[in-house]
Design a protein around this motif. Structure first.
Motif, PDB file in Angstrom:
ATOM      1  N   ASN A  27      31.877  24.779 -73.747  1.00 47.55           N
ATOM      2  CA  ASN A  27      32.450  25.959 -73.095  1.00 47.55           C
ATOM      3  C   ASN A  27      33.914  25.725 -72.740  1.00 47.55           C
ATOM      4  O   ASN A  27      34.761  26.601 -72.900  1.00 47.55           O
ATOM      5  CB  ASN A  27      31.655  26.313 -71.834  1.00 47.55           C
ATOM      6  N   LYS A  28      34.196  24.535 -72.238  1.00 45.83           N
ATOM      7  CA  LYS A  28      35.583  24.214 -71.889  1.00 45.83           C
ATOM      8  C   LYS A  28      36.474  24.293 -73.129  1.00 45.83           C
ATOM      9  O   LYS A  28      37.589  24.822 -73.077  1.00 45.83           O
ATOM     10  CB  LYS A  28      35.665  22.827 -71.258  1.00 45.83           C
ATOM     11  N   GLN A  29      35.986  23.772 -74.258  1.00 40.99           N
ATOM     12  CA  GLN A  29      36.769  23.835 -75.490  1.00 40.99           C
ATOM     13  C   GLN A  29      37.035  25.280 -75.886  1.00 40.99           C
ATOM     14  O   GLN A  29      38.164  25.645 -76.230  1.00 40.99           O
ATOM     15  CB  GLN A  29      36.017  23.125 -76.616  1.00 40.99           C
ATOM     16  N   PHE A  31      36.985  28.008 -73.989  1.00 36.76           N
ATOM     17  CA  PHE A  31      37.836  28.691 -73.024  1.00 36.76           C
ATOM     18  C   PHE A  31      39.294  28.268 -73.172  1.00 36.76           C
ATOM     19  O   PHE A  31      40.208  29.087 -73.023  1.00 36.76           O
ATOM     20  CB  PHE A  31      37.352  28.428 -71.600  1.00 36.76           C
ATOM     21  N   GLU A  32      39.531  26.989 -73.437  1.00 37.43           N
ATOM     22  CA  GLU A  32      40.909  26.522 -73.609  1.00 37.43           C
ATOM     23  C   GLU A  32      41.557  27.177 -74.824  1.00 37.43           C
ATOM     24  O   GLU A  32      42.742  27.548 -74.777  1.00 37.43           O
ATOM     25  CB  GLU A  32      40.935  24.998 -73.735  1.00 37.43           C
ATOM     26  N   LEU A  33      40.819  27.339 -75.898  1.00 41.01           N
ATOM     27  CA  LEU A  33      41.355  28.017 -77.074  1.00 41.01           C
ATOM     28  C   LEU A  33      41.549  29.508 -76.807  1.00 41.01           C
ATOM     29  O   LEU A  33      42.546  30.103 -77.240  1.00 41.01           O
ATOM     30  CB  LEU A  33      40.417  27.816 -78.269  1.00 41.01           C
ATOM     31  N   LEU A  34      40.610  30.109 -76.096  1.00 44.21           N
ATOM     32  CA  LEU A  34      40.739  31.525 -75.763  1.00 44.21           C
ATOM     33  C   LEU A  34      41.979  31.770 -74.912  1.00 44.21           C
ATOM     34  O   LEU A  34      42.663  32.789 -75.062  1.00 44.21           O
ATOM     35  CB  LEU A  34      39.475  31.992 -75.036  1.00 44.21           C
ATOM     36  N   ALA A  35      42.287  30.806 -74.036  1.00 48.23           N
ATOM     37  CA  ALA A  35      43.442  30.949 -73.144  1.00 48.23           C
ATOM     38  C   ALA A  35      44.760  30.940 -73.904  1.00 48.23           C
ATOM     39  O   ALA A  35      45.801  31.311 -73.338  1.00 48.23           O
ATOM     40  CB  ALA A  35      43.434  29.837 -72.099  1.00 48.23           C
ATOM     41  N   TYR A 183      28.777  31.839 -84.107  1.00 51.09           N
ATOM     42  CA  TYR A 183      28.479  30.411 -83.982  1.00 51.09           C
ATOM     43  C   TYR A 183      29.592  29.680 -83.246  1.00 51.09           C
ATOM     44  O   TYR A 183      30.783  29.989 -83.404  1.00 51.09           O
ATOM     45  CB  TYR A 183      28.304  29.781 -85.364  1.00 51.09           C
ATOM     46  N   ASN A 184      29.203  28.692 -82.454  1.00 49.50           N
ATOM     47  CA  ASN A 184      30.185  27.806 -81.844  1.00 49.50           C
ATOM     48  C   ASN A 184      30.883  26.992 -82.927  1.00 49.50           C
ATOM     49  O   ASN A 184      30.455  26.955 -84.089  1.00 49.50           O
ATOM     50  CB  ASN A 184      29.509  26.871 -80.848  1.00 49.50           C
ATOM     51  N   GLY A 185      31.933  26.302 -82.537  1.00 50.44           N
ATOM     52  CA  GLY A 185      32.693  25.511 -83.488  1.00 50.44           C
ATOM     53  C   GLY A 185      32.688  24.039 -83.136  1.00 50.44           C
ATOM     54  O   GLY A 185      32.043  23.594 -82.201  1.00 50.44           O
ATOM     55  N   VAL A 186      33.428  23.290 -83.927  1.00 52.72           N
ATOM     56  CA  VAL A 186      33.593  21.853 -83.725  1.00 52.72           C
ATOM     57  C   VAL A 186      35.085  21.546 -83.733  1.00 52.72           C
ATOM     58  O   VAL A 186      35.824  22.053 -84.580  1.00 52.72           O
ATOM     59  CB  VAL A 186      32.902  21.038 -84.839  1.00 52.72           C
ATOM     60  N   ASN A 187      35.508  20.737 -82.801  1.00 50.03           N
ATOM     61  CA  ASN A 187      36.893  20.290 -82.763  1.00 50.03           C
ATOM     62  C   ASN A 187      37.047  19.093 -83.699  1.00 50.03           C
ATOM     63  O   ASN A 187      36.640  17.977 -83.376  1.00 50.03           O
ATOM     64  CB  ASN A 187      37.293  19.911 -81.334  1.00 50.03           C
ATOM     65  N   ALA A 188      37.637  19.340 -84.875  1.00 51.41           N
ATOM     66  CA  ALA A 188      37.750  18.294 -85.892  1.00 51.41           C
ATOM     67  C   ALA A 188      38.749  17.211 -85.505  1.00 51.41           C
ATOM     68  O   ALA A 188      38.787  16.150 -86.145  1.00 51.41           O
ATOM     69  CB  ALA A 188      38.146  18.911 -87.230  1.00 51.41           C
ATOM     70  N   ASP A 189      39.554  17.456 -84.469  1.00 55.53           N
ATOM     71  CA  ASP A 189      40.452  16.411 -83.985  1.00 55.53           C
ATOM     72  C   ASP A 189      39.710  15.385 -83.140  1.00 55.53           C
ATOM     73  O   ASP A 189      40.224  14.289 -82.880  1.00 55.53           O
ATOM     74  CB  ASP A 189      41.584  17.021 -83.154  1.00 55.53           C
ATOM     75  N   PHE A 354      31.810  25.739 -89.323  1.00 58.72           N
ATOM     76  CA  PHE A 354      31.645  26.013 -87.894  1.00 58.72           C
ATOM     77  C   PHE A 354      32.962  25.681 -87.195  1.00 58.72           C
ATOM     78  O   PHE A 354      33.225  24.543 -86.828  1.00 58.72           O
ATOM     79  CB  PHE A 354      30.478  25.220 -87.329  1.00 58.72           C
ATOM     80  N   ASP A 355      33.789  26.697 -87.043  1.00 58.41           N
ATOM     81  CA  ASP A 355      35.184  26.523 -86.665  1.00 58.41           C
ATOM     82  C   ASP A 355      35.482  27.284 -85.376  1.00 58.41           C
ATOM     83  O   ASP A 355      35.197  28.484 -85.270  1.00 58.41           O
ATOM     84  CB  ASP A 355      36.061  27.046 -87.810  1.00 58.41           C
ATOM     85  N   TRP A 356      36.050  26.605 -84.388  1.00 56.83           N
ATOM     86  CA  TRP A 356      36.352  27.259 -83.120  1.00 56.83           C
ATOM     87  C   TRP A 356      37.361  28.396 -83.289  1.00 56.83           C
ATOM     88  O   TRP A 356      37.297  29.414 -82.603  1.00 56.83           O
ATOM     89  CB  TRP A 356      36.894  26.247 -82.109  1.00 56.83           C
TER      90      TRP A 356
END
Length: 367
Positions: A27-29, A31-35, A183-189, A354-356
């Motif tokens: 969720n934090k990931q 929300f940070e991208l949404l921001a 779908y949720n995503g994955v942070n590839a970094d 599956f990409d944020w």
């Protein structure tokens, strides 16, 4: 500074807090991208017992605040939305300063129901994010199901982490036009394959230590297999089953082979995942658990159960699926997965869908 006219207040219990800083990192990931696209504030719903114990650790800012709510332990769950709605109302001055154009309720019950109760007199559209247990468990109870049907029907859009969740919400009477799969995503970094390509002798579980996550079935399955494999079993997470799990580990004489790490920061979790031979999640119910997507992004095969949206994201090329609550089948699946020659590049390629960023684009298109 973000100058987008869209202003969102996210209201949820699923967010890191000072005493559980690794909670709900997905969720934090998001929300940070949404921001990066909208003005965003987060209001974290906290059960009153937790609040009384930890309130001195909480510092309100213009972007983050906490709403303690009364909770009746063990019963009265259908009353929880009303207690949460009262808690949200007490934060109205903080919410008003954001001049929100939308409220985002992340957890379909009780959080979203409470948010919609609050928004009824505020003329603010509400979008909802449904995760898994919030739908799969609470729709089993008639009073909670009725509350969900009544109030979620007033949401502008309901985003579901899987098609299975969408189907379930439509089945209880919600309009299919406002319920969508995202779908949720994955942070590839953070989650990527091990550059050395040499996995440890490790079978890994990541998640809350709950009976419903299948942790005891996993321990029993490993007990059956431990003489046949040189892998150890690692648990990452915390939860109410931790003490009972530790006791059973000692009872089985597996203290040298089963490691309880507790909760870890996301970068440490990622390191553990990418160096695992196998990630196992034998849950009784799920939406689409991010740990499975993160394992695939790390090139690690999975063993999981045929529940919720898991069959939507785990293929024969990426893992083995079994029915829940079956220790023998789980042991066989783990043995099969350990003996299989998996193609890491195929697993990683599967996870790439599956990409944020796509998740955020879908979200912005429907709010």
């Amino acid at each position: 500074m973000n100058t987008n006219p869209i202003s969102v207040v996210a209201i949820t219990n699923l967010y890191p807090v000072p005493w559980a800083p690794h909670r709900a990192s997905f969720n934090k990931q998001q929300f940070e991208l949404l921001a990066e696209h909208v003005a965003l504030r987060v209001l974290v719903l906290v059960p009153w017992r937790e609040w009384l114990k930890h309130k001195h650790e909480c510092q309100e800012t213009e972007r983050l605040s906490y709403a303690p709510y009364f909770q009746l332990p063990g019963f009265g769950r259908s009353l929880t939305p009303r207690f949460q709605r009262f808690a949200i109302g007490r934060k109205q001055p903080w919410i008003d300063r954001a001049k929100p154009t939308h409220l985002l309720a992340s957890w379909a019950f009780p959080d979203a129901v409470a948010c919609l109760m609050y928004a009824k007199n505020q003329a603010i559209p509400v979008v909802v994010k449904a995760h898994g247990t919030d739908v799969n468990e609470h729709t089993l109870y008639p009073k909670r199901r009725q509350l969900m049907t009544t109030w979620l029907s007033q949401a502008k859009t309901i985003f579901c982490a899987s098609q299975a969740l969408r189907d379930k919400l439509i089945a209880i009477g919600l309009n299919e036009d406002k319920v969508c799969t995202n779908y949720n995503g994955v942070n590839a970094d953070i989650f990527y394959p091990d550059p050395a390509g040499m996995p440890d002798k490790k079978i890994l579980f990541v998640g809350n230590l709950l009976a419903s996550k299948g942790v005891f079935e996993l321990l029993d399955a490993f007990h059956q297999l431990h003489n046949e494999t040189d892998c150890n079993l690692h648990f990452i997470g915390q939860g109410p089953a931790a003490d009972a799990l530790k006791a059973q580990i000692e009872q089985h004489g597996l203290s040298e082979r089963v490691i309880l790490h507790g909760a870890l920061p996301i970068h440490d979790v990622a390191k553990q995942v990418r160096t695992a031979r196998l990630v196992v999640l034998p849950s009784y119910r799920e939406g689409v658990p991010n740990v499975l997507l993160e394992a695939c992004a790390s090139g690690v095969p999975v063993v999981a159960t045929t529940v919720g949206g898991i069959p939507e994201v785990v293929t024969e090329q990426t893992g083995v699926l079994v029915e829940p609550k079956n220790r023998l089948a789980l042991a066989h699946a783990i043995s099969t997965a350990l003996a299989t020659s998996w193609q890491k590049d195929v697993i990683v390629q599967h996870a790439a869908q599956f990409d944020w960023q796509q998740n955020i684009r879908n979200f912005l298109a429907r709010i």
